[in-house]
Write an enzyme that holds these catalytic residues in place. Structure first.
Site, mmCIF file in Angstrom:
data_model
loop_
_atom_site.group_PDB
_atom_site.id
_atom_site.type_symbol
_atom_site.label_atom_id
_atom_site.label_comp_id
_atom_site.label_asym_id
_atom_site.label_seq_id
_atom_site.Cartn_x
_atom_site.Cartn_y
_atom_site.Cartn_z
ATOM 1 C CG HIS A 86 -1.710 -1.050 1.416
ATOM 2 N ND1 HIS A 86 -2.842 -0.797 1.979
ATOM 3 C CD2 HIS A 86 -2.028 -1.962 -0.097
ATOM 4 C CE1 HIS A 86 -4.083 -2.219 1.926
ATOM 5 N NE2 HIS A 86 -3.062 -2.939 0.676
ATOM 6 C CD GLU A 88 -1.583 3.941 3.147
ATOM 7 O OE1 GLU A 88 -2.770 4.379 4.060
ATOM 8 O OE2 GLU A 88 -1.646 3.115 2.186
ATOM 9 C CB CYS A 114 -6.352 -1.300 5.168
ATOM 10 S SG CYS A 114 -4.840 -1.467 5.106
ATOM 11 C CB CYS A 117 -1.694 1.353 6.506
ATOM 12 S SG CYS A 117 -1.487 1.063 4.547
#
Length: 154
Positions: A86, A88, A114, A117
């Site tokens: 992801h 992040e 999410c 993260c």
């Protein structure tokens, strides 16, 4: 030629400035499902950026196809069934790779983080999240609140 007052009113706020950069960063994404970007900032200075995609040196989903699509995995479920990281995660990893502390920083994100993260954000010392689009993850929201991370929709 515009006068000083008009120029100042056209100047973006810091949040707008960093969210515009997040949008640009997201354009580097190789994900076939969702283009996501993240920028970590402290004292109005960019520390690192990240977008979602496969790890360095690994073929991207754009080249090999999306495993999640092939398996009909709904959005927000089974994050481990993906070649990509992801945005992040990549931003936090880039900061670590280059020896840049994220303690006391803000992360600007395309989407609400999410749970995976969110846990990384908590442990990396990031104190604030500014995001543009919802990504409903109740556990992420609960843990961020418990960790006293300021979360704000832009």
């Amino acid at each position: 030629m515009s006068n000083k007052l008009e120029t100042q009113s056209e100047r973006p706020s810091w949040d707008q400035y960093f969210m515009d950069i997040v949008d640009l960063v997201s354009r580097r994404s190789t994900c076939l499902r969702r283009k996501v970007g993240a920028v970590i900032v402290r004292d109005k200075r960019i520390l690192s950026t990240g977008y979602n995609g496969a790890p360095t040196g690994i073929r991207h989903c754009a080249e090999v196809g999306c495993l999640r699509e092939q398996l009909n995995v709904p959005s927000g479920e089974r994050h481990e069934l993906c070649r990509g990281l992801h945005a992040e995660q990549n931003a936090i990893i880039q900061a670590a790779l280059h020896g840049v502390s994220t303690k006391g920083s803000t992360i600007y994100c395309t989407n609400h983080p999410c749970i995976i993260c969110s846990k990384m954000i908590i442990n990396s010392g990031i104190e604030k999240i500014v995001y543009r689009y919802e990504y409903r993850d109740k556990l992420a929201e609960e843990m961020l609140k418990e960790a006293n991370i300021e979360v704000r929709k832009f």
